[in-house]
Motif scaffolding. Structure first.
Motif, short mmCIF file in Angstrom:
data_model
loop_
_atom_site.label_atom_id
_atom_site.label_comp_id
_atom_site.label_asym_id
_atom_site.label_seq_id
_atom_site.Cartn_x
_atom_site.Cartn_y
_atom_site.Cartn_z
N MET A 1 111.87 19.60 39.85
CA MET A 1 110.97 18.48 40.07
C MET A 1 110.92 17.54 38.89
SD MET A 1 107.69 20.04 42.01
CE MET A 1 107.89 21.70 42.56
N ASN A 2 111.31 18.02 37.74
CA ASN A 2 111.33 17.16 36.57
C ASN A 2 112.32 16.02 36.74
OD1 ASN A 2 109.35 18.44 35.03
ND2 ASN A 2 110.79 20.02 34.41
N GLN A 3 113.17 16.09 37.80
CA GLN A 3 114.08 14.98 38.06
C GLN A 3 113.33 13.69 38.31
OE1 GLN A 3 117.31 15.90 40.89
NE2 GLN A 3 116.57 17.98 40.80
N ILE A 4 112.09 13.80 38.82
CA ILE A 4 111.30 12.60 39.08
C ILE A 4 111.04 11.86 37.78
CG2 ILE A 4 109.03 11.81 39.84
CD1 ILE A 4 109.06 13.95 41.91
N ALA A 5 110.87 12.63 36.71
CA ALA A 5 110.64 12.04 35.39
C ALA A 5 111.98 11.88 34.68
CB ALA A 5 109.71 12.93 34.58
N SER A 6 112.90 11.16 35.29
CA SER A 6 114.26 11.03 34.75
C SER A 6 114.30 9.99 33.64
CB SER A 6 115.24 10.65 35.86
OG SER A 6 115.03 9.31 36.23
N GLN A 7 115.41 10.03 32.87
CA GLN A 7 115.57 9.07 31.77
C GLN A 7 115.79 7.66 32.30
OE1 GLN A 7 115.09 9.86 28.51
NE2 GLN A 7 114.43 11.80 29.40
N ASN A 8 116.15 7.54 33.57
CA ASN A 8 116.36 6.22 34.17
C ASN A 8 115.07 5.60 34.70
OD1 ASN A 8 119.17 6.14 33.78
ND2 ASN A 8 119.51 7.39 35.61
N ALA A 9 113.96 6.33 34.59
CA ALA A 9 112.70 5.88 35.19
C ALA A 9 112.23 4.57 34.57
CB ALA A 9 111.64 6.95 35.00
N PRO A 10 111.63 3.68 35.39
CA PRO A 10 111.10 2.42 34.85
C PRO A 10 109.82 2.65 34.07
CG PRO A 10 110.50 2.64 37.15
CD PRO A 10 111.39 3.82 36.83
N SER A 11 109.31 1.61 33.46
CA SER A 11 108.05 1.70 32.73
C SER A 11 106.91 2.04 33.69
CB SER A 11 107.75 0.36 32.04
OG SER A 11 106.42 0.32 31.60
N PRO A 12 105.99 2.91 33.27
CA PRO A 12 104.82 3.21 34.12
C PRO A 12 104.01 1.97 34.47
CG PRO A 12 105.00 4.80 32.33
CD PRO A 12 106.01 3.73 32.04
N LYS A 13 104.09 0.92 33.63
CA LYS A 13 103.36 -0.31 33.92
C LYS A 13 103.86 -0.98 35.21
CE LYS A 13 102.31 -1.34 29.07
NZ LYS A 13 102.51 -2.30 27.95
N VAL A 14 105.08 -0.66 35.60
CA VAL A 14 105.64 -1.19 36.85
C VAL A 14 105.11 -0.40 38.04
CG1 VAL A 14 107.76 -1.50 38.20
CG2 VAL A 14 107.74 -2.03 35.75
N VAL A 15 105.00 0.91 37.88
CA VAL A 15 104.72 1.81 39.00
C VAL A 15 103.23 2.01 39.26
CG1 VAL A 15 105.07 4.15 39.89
CG2 VAL A 15 106.90 3.01 38.60
N LEU A 16 102.47 2.30 38.22
CA LEU A 16 101.08 2.74 38.38
C LEU A 16 100.16 1.73 39.08
CD1 LEU A 16 100.49 4.61 34.99
CD2 LEU A 16 101.28 5.51 37.18
N PRO A 17 100.26 0.42 38.80
CA PRO A 17 99.37 -0.53 39.51
C PRO A 17 99.49 -0.46 41.02
CG PRO A 17 100.40 -1.60 37.63
CD PRO A 17 101.08 -0.26 37.79
N HIS A 18 100.66 -0.11 41.53
CA HIS A 18 100.85 0.00 42.98
C HIS A 18 99.97 1.11 43.56
CE1 HIS A 18 104.49 -2.20 41.77
NE2 HIS A 18 104.60 -2.60 43.02
N TYR A 19 99.92 2.24 42.87
CA TYR A 19 99.10 3.37 43.34
C TYR A 19 97.62 3.03 43.30
CZ TYR A 19 103.00 6.74 43.37
OH TYR A 19 104.16 7.42 43.66
N ILE A 20 97.18 2.40 42.22
CA ILE A 20 95.76 2.06 42.08
C ILE A 20 95.34 1.05 43.13
CG2 ILE A 20 94.03 1.05 40.54
CD1 ILE A 20 95.72 2.08 38.17
N PHE A 21 96.12 -0.02 43.27
CA PHE A 21 95.81 -1.07 44.25
C PHE A 21 95.80 -0.49 45.66
CE2 PHE A 21 96.69 -4.52 47.16
CZ PHE A 21 96.01 -5.61 46.62
N GLY A 22 96.82 0.30 45.99
CA GLY A 22 96.91 0.88 47.33
C GLY A 22 95.74 1.79 47.64
N GLY A 23 95.35 2.64 46.69
CA GLY A 23 94.22 3.54 46.92
C GLY A 23 92.93 2.80 47.16
N LEU A 24 92.70 1.72 46.41
CA LEU A 24 91.48 0.93 46.58
C LEU A 24 91.47 0.20 47.92
CD1 LEU A 24 91.07 -0.50 42.96
CD2 LEU A 24 89.79 1.37 44.03
#
Length: 425
Positions: A1-24
Motif C-alpha cells: 500500500m505504500n505504493q500510494i505514497a510513491s516518489q512520483n506523487a504530486p504535492s499534497p497542496k494539489v490533492v488535499l483541497p479536493h478532499y476538504i471541499f468535497g466533504g463539505l
C-alpha cells in the motif's frame, strides 16, 4: 500500500483541497435533503433535485475523484503528474462553476448564469482531461487500467459538453428532443461513461493491492471495457433517436460488463491473503453490494407493465439515488480511508522512516468514528431509499438527518487526517 505514497506523487497542496471541499459539499447536500425532502418525492426534473444532484456529482464525487486521481495516476502509470498548475486551476474553476450551477438550478434560472457556470466547469474538465491524457501518454505501461482511465476522461468531456449544450437548449431551444430525454442522455454518459469506467479502472488496480490478492484473471476486464463502451454509445444514440429496443440492448450490454467486473472483484476477494478487512474496505464492500440495486431497477424501468409505469417516477429517483448516494458516495467515502492517510503520512513523515518510531497511516484517523460513520450511512441510506420508493417526505427527511450525522463524522476524520501533526517526543 505504500505504493500510494510513491516518489512520483504530486504535492499534497494539489490533492488535499479536493478532499476538504468535497466533504463539505457532501455535508451541505445532506442539509438540503433535510430541509427539502419533497425534492425526492416528485418528478426528477425539479429545481431542488437538479441542484442537489449536480452538487453531488460535481462538487462532491468528481471533486474528490480529481484529487485522488492526481495521487493515484503516478501509482498506476508509474510516471509523474504532467502539470500541477493545471490541477490547481481546474480545482478552482470546478468549485466556482459547481456553486454557480447549483444556484442557477435552485432558482430554475435558465440563462447566462447557468451557461457561464457550464463554461467554467467545461474549462475545468478540459484542464483535467489534458493533464490525465498527457500523464497517461508519457507512461510505457500498456495496461487495461490505463485504457479505462483514458476512456472515462473522454466520456467525462462528452458529458460536460452535453450538459453545456443542454443548458443552452434550456435557454434557447434548438433541439427537437425533449429536455427530459436529453437529461437522461447526459446523466447516463456521466454515470456509466465517467464514474463507472473510472471506478473500474482504478479499483481493478487498487482493490487487489489492498486485499493482497495475486493471480486474478484480468481478462474479464477486457470484456467489461468493450461491453460498457459499446453499450453506452448504443444507449446514447438510442435515447437520442428514441429507439426503445436499442436502449434495452445497451442496458443489457453494460450490465453484463459490470457483472464481469464484479466477478473479477469476487475472485480477488476469494484469493486475498489479507483476510481481515479494515473499515475502508468494509465500506467499499457495502458500496458494491448496493450496486446490485440499480442494476435490478433499470430492468424494472424498461418493462411495459402498467404497474411499473405507475411506479416509474419513484423508481427513477430511487435508481439515481442508489447509484449516486448509495454506490458511488459510499465507495468514495470508503476509499478515502485507503488513500488520504497515506498522502498525509508521506507529507508529514517523509525522510523520517527508520530514524524514529512512526505511526501507521491508519493511526491518523479514528477507526471508531469511521465505523460509526459507516453504520450510520447504511442506516440513513436505507431510510432515504424507502422514503423515495413510497414517496414519503418525512422518511426522506429522517434519512437525511442520519446521513448528515454520518457525513459530519466523515468530515471529522478528513480534517483529523489532513491536519495531523507529529507528536513531539
Amino acid at each position: 500500500m505504500n505504493q500510494i505514497a510513491s516518489q512520483n506523487a504530486p504535492s499534497p497542496k494539489v490533492v488535499l483541497p479536493h478532499y476538504i471541499f468535497g466533504g463539505l459539499v457532501l455535508l451541505v447536500v445532506t442539509m438540503l435533503i433535510i430541509y427539502h425532502p419533497d425534492a425526492f418525492v416528485q418528478h426528477f426534473f425539479n429545481p431542488e433535485l437538479l441542484a442537489i444532484t449536480h452538487l453531488l456529482v460535481l462538487g462532491w464525487i468528481t471533486m474528490v475523484i480529481f484529487g485522488a486521481l492526481y495521487q493515484l495516476l503516478p501509482v498506476i502509470m508509474e510516471v509523474k503528474l504532467y502539470c500541477e498548475v493545471l490541477a490547481k486551476f481546474s480545482f478552482v474553476l470546478l468549485g466556482v462553476g459547481t456553486a454557480l450551477l447549483a444556484f442557477a438550478f435552485w432558482r430554475f434560472a435558465f440563462g447566462f448564469l447557468m451557461i457561464i457556470a457550464g463554461i467554467l466547469i467545461t474549462i475545468s474538465v478540459s484542464l483535467f482531461v489534458a493533464n490525465v491524457l498527457k500523464t497517461a501518454y508519457t507512461s510505457n505501461k500498456k495496461i487495461i487500467e490505463r485504457t479505462f482511465i483514458i476512456s472515462s476522461t473522454l466520456w467525462l468531456m462528452f458529458t460536460v459538453l452535453a450538459g453545456l449544450t443542454l443548458a443552452i437548449n434550456l435557454a434557447w431551444p434548438f433541439l427537437k428532443v425533449s429536455h427530459v430525454e436529453l437529461l437522461k442522455l447526459h446523466a447516463h454518459a456521466g454515470i456509466a461513461g465517467w464514474f463507472i469506467q473510472l471506478i473500474i479502472g482504478v479499483s481493478s488496480k487498487l482493490l487487489p493491492m489492498f486485499m493482497v490478492a495475486h493471480n486474478v484473471n484480468a481478462k474479464k476486464l477486457n470484456y467489461t471495457f468493450y461491453a460498457v463502451n459499446i453499450g453506452i454509445a448504443t444507449g446514447i444514440v438510442s435515447l437520442f433517436i428514441q429507439l426503445k429496443l436499442g436502449v434495452v440492448f445497451s442496458v443489457g450490454l453494460v450490465v453484463s460488463g459490470i457483472v464481469a467486473y464484479l466477478s473479477f472483484l469476487v475472485e480477488a476477494y476469494i484469493k486475498r491473503i489479507k483476510k481481515q478487512l479494515d473499515i475502508g474496505m468494509k465500506q467499499t464492500v457495502l458500496s458494491f453490494a448496493l450496486l446490485v440495486i440499480p442494476m435490478f431497477l433499470i430492468f424494472l424501468l424498461l418493462t411495459n407493465f402498467n404497474a411499473m409505469k405507475r411506479l416509474s417516477l419513484p423508481l427513477s429517483i430511487a435508481y439515481g439515488t442508489t447509484i449516486i448516494i448509495g454506490f458511488i458516495t459510499s465507495l468514495v467515502m470508503g476509499q478515502t480511508y485507503k488513500t488520504l492517510p497515506f498522502i498525509v503520512w508521506l507529507k508529514v513523515y517523509r525522510g523520517k522512516v527508520g530514524r524514529v518510531i512512526l505511526p501507521l497511516p491508519k493511526d491518523l484517523y479514528s477507526e471508531k468514528v469511521a465505523l460509526a460513520q459507516t453504520w450510520l450511512f447504511a442506516i440513513g441510506f436505507a431510510i432515504l431509499l424507502l422514503g423515495v420508493l413510497i414517496s414519503a417526505g418525512k422518511l426522506v427527511m429522517t434519512g437525511g438527518i442520519v446521513l448528515s450525522i454520518s457525513v459530519a463524522l466523515y468530515n471529522f476524520n478528513i480534517l483529523k487526517i489532513v491536519f495531523h501533526k507529529p507528536k513531539n517526543k
